[in-house]
Scaffold this active site. Sequence first.
Site, PDB file in Angstrom:
ATOM      1  N   LYS A 280       0.844  -1.193   0.000  1.00 17.06           N
ATOM      2  CA  LYS A 280       0.000   0.000   0.000  1.00 17.06           C
ATOM      3  C   LYS A 280       0.881   1.246   0.000  1.00 17.06           C
ATOM      4  O   LYS A 280       2.015   1.198   0.466  1.00 17.06           O
ATOM      5  CB  LYS A 280      -0.869   0.017   1.263  1.00 17.06           C
ATOM      6  CG  LYS A 280      -2.017  -0.966   1.260  1.00 17.06           C
ATOM      7  CD  LYS A 280      -2.833  -0.833   2.536  1.00 17.06           C
ATOM      8  CE  LYS A 280      -3.981  -1.838   2.557  1.00 17.06           C
ATOM      9  NZ  LYS A 280      -4.996  -1.601   1.516  1.00 17.06           N
ATOM     10  N   ARG A 354     -10.452 -11.511   1.642  1.00 19.40           N
ATOM     11  CA  ARG A 354     -11.274 -12.581   1.077  1.00 19.40           C
ATOM     12  C   ARG A 354     -10.545 -13.925   1.118  1.00 19.40           C
ATOM     13  O   ARG A 354     -11.170 -14.973   1.174  1.00 19.40           O
ATOM     14  CB  ARG A 354     -11.697 -12.188  -0.344  1.00 19.40           C
ATOM     15  CG  ARG A 354     -10.556 -11.999  -1.293  1.00 19.40           C
ATOM     16  CD  ARG A 354     -10.933 -11.174  -2.529  1.00 19.40           C
ATOM     17  NE  ARG A 354     -10.929  -9.735  -2.257  1.00 19.40           N
ATOM     18  CZ  ARG A 354     -11.236  -8.807  -3.158  1.00 19.40           C
ATOM     19  NH1 ARG A 354     -11.617  -9.157  -4.368  1.00 19.40           N
ATOM     20  NH2 ARG A 354     -11.201  -7.528  -2.841  1.00 19.40           N
TER      21      ARG A 354
HETATM   22  N1  BES Z   1      -8.237  -3.777   4.299  1.00 19.61           N
HETATM   23  C1  BES Z   1      -8.367  -3.354   2.957  1.00 19.61           C
HETATM   24  C2  BES Z   1      -9.665  -2.609   2.694  1.00 19.61           C
HETATM   25  C3  BES Z   1      -9.722  -1.219   3.259  1.00 19.61           C
HETATM   26  C4  BES Z   1      -9.186  -0.150   2.576  1.00 19.61           C
HETATM   27  C5  BES Z   1     -10.355  -1.005   4.460  1.00 19.61           C
HETATM   28  C6  BES Z   1      -9.257   1.113   3.102  1.00 19.61           C
HETATM   29  C7  BES Z   1     -10.431   0.268   4.981  1.00 19.61           C
HETATM   30  C8  BES Z   1      -9.882   1.332   4.305  1.00 19.61           C
HETATM   31  C9  BES Z   1      -8.337  -4.559   2.022  1.00 19.61           C
HETATM   32  O1  BES Z   1      -7.559  -5.619   2.431  1.00 19.61           O
HETATM   33  C10 BES Z   1      -7.780  -4.076   0.734  1.00 19.61           C
HETATM   34  O2  BES Z   1      -6.651  -3.693   0.714  1.00 19.61           O
HETATM   35  N2  BES Z   1      -8.595  -4.092  -0.305  1.00 19.61           N
HETATM   36  C11 BES Z   1      -8.180  -3.629  -1.579  1.00 19.61           C
HETATM   37  C12 BES Z   1      -8.725  -4.580  -2.607  1.00 19.61           C
HETATM   38  C13 BES Z   1      -8.169  -4.358  -3.978  1.00 19.61           C
HETATM   39  C14 BES Z   1      -6.700  -4.695  -4.017  1.00 19.61           C
HETATM   40  C15 BES Z   1      -8.941  -5.213  -4.947  1.00 19.61           C
HETATM   41  C16 BES Z   1      -8.757  -2.226  -1.773  1.00 19.61           C
HETATM   42  O3  BES Z   1      -9.866  -1.980  -1.332  1.00 19.61           O
HETATM   43  O4  BES Z   1      -8.047  -1.405  -2.330  1.00 19.61           O
HETATM   44 MN    MN Z   2      -5.547  -5.410   1.836  1.00 24.36          MN
END
Ligand code: BES
Ligand code: MN
Length: 522
Positions: A280, A354
């Site tokens: 990230k 997931r």
């Molecule tokens: N934990 C995150 C989702 C999230 C993002 C929660 C921001 C709260 C605030 C999750 O694991 C994630 O990173 N999801 C990605 C999915 C994508 C790579 C398809 C996302 O939402 O960017």
């Molecule tokens: Mn994630």
Amino acid sequence: MEFNIKSGSPEKQRVACVIVGIYETRKLTLAADLLDRISNGFISDVIRRGDMEGKLGSTLLLHSVPHTLCDRVLLVGLGKEREFRAKEYREATRAAVRALGQTASGEAVSYLSELTVKKHDVEWMIEQACVVTLDTLYRFDTYRSKADEHGRELRKLTLAVPRRSDLADGERGLARGLSIAAGMKLAKDLGNTPGNVCTPAYLAETARTLAADFGAETKVLGREEISALGMGAFLAVAQGADTEPQFIELVYRGAADAEEKPLVLVGKGITFDSGGISLKPGEGMDEMKYDMGGAAAVLGTFRAVVEMKLPINLVALVPTCENMPSGRALKPGDIVTSMAGKTIEVLNTDAEGRLILCDALTYAERFEPAAVIDVATLTGACIIALGHVATGLYSNQDSLARDLAAAGEEVGDRAWHMPLWDEYQELLKSPFADMANIGGRPGGSITAACFLARFAKAYDWAHLDIAGTAWKSGKDKGSTGRPVPLLVQFLQDRADIALGRTVRRGRPRRDAHDTHDVHDAD
Ligand code: BES
Ligand code: MN
Ligand code: ZN
């Protein structure tokens, strides 16, 4: 902090502060009117001068109101009387508690709880007052070397009910409110605890303590047992981290029939989500300590249910690990095999929630559940879709979705039903495996739910995407305790149904009457 239930006149309360409501257009509530009469119009004089117009959430503190026994009277604006509903009641209560915090009152008696809110009874009024009060007073000071100065803290709040015959209902509402608030506090504390402390082992320890304190069974699996079960997707996420993954199972048997099919809650427990190799961006990455918000809510709900001794059977499952980059970490392009035997091409290691949940959903089959509800901070896309207001709600059973949405509505912890149509499933196709773990940016919250749905075919299932609702960013940064209130209400409703009761309290009825009300309001 102590609560009391009481019926009695406001002018007779020998206390630091009495709280009464004022409607917009300066109309006095019954309690405000009683104070006004005894003080020969002191309150209405103040109001006439224009400093308190009754706007929702406004407050005005009065000292030494003549002929009363209290030191202060706090006037709280309730907004328009015809528009005074559940949401307004909660907002006014919150405003009162905040304003009280600006005074040195250690004790107070609130008459807001004896107001009438359409479709809601005394029990609900008290329960909500208690939950909102404790939610407003919540602070997380564990990691400050010196606790913040908050002035003199409120020690005792007495909540008024209209009649003596309402006392028993009030006490019941209070007990419920205290359990819900304690569940929310547990969820908030876990969410706010930093990732270097709140590790998978810490969550496991929390579950063990919970089980010991309240009488439930617990089982915690480590890496080897998780591997023996074939949870290849879960293990793949955990493999980059130095902490050991844990699979937590809590079982509570409260139903008259111990063999009754349980409700199963599954919580995403990523104690830190760096994104893994699909790292990230650095900004705001600290907030990914909240990525165990689903686990926190499930543990908080479990605590509330067991304390309330609800007559249901309940199982809580928490797959928990860190999502970290390292030489051992899962890589984009890797193909993993889930416990269900389905293969998954990992196109983005940041779509890890997931992957841990799918194996927990397969594990849930062994309980022959009445229904399974998973709770997860799953997608940033859900925040784009619904903001920080509603939780994303998905289900393979419309009636289950309806019950969850109604439960959330009842307690002001709302969820919005989203689609799981086949057209979205297409987006998860992989050229190399049974499916990919991402479906692209469009409909990102939906495709994540579609992925989970593939592992939840054996039972009625719902998924709550709480990415936008489990915590707040900005100056009030922190965990919210959502969706504990929704889940506890849902389980309470299930308990009521099991007892042959019709679901107890005012539900948003969709009849002609309701539509009329809406148009009627000015
Ligand atoms: N934990 C995150 C989702 C999230 C993002 C929660 C921001 C709260 C605030 C999750 O694991 C994630 O990173 N999801 C990605 C999915 C994508 C790579 C398809 C996302 O939402 O960017
Ligand atoms: Mn994630
Ligand atoms: Zn995540």
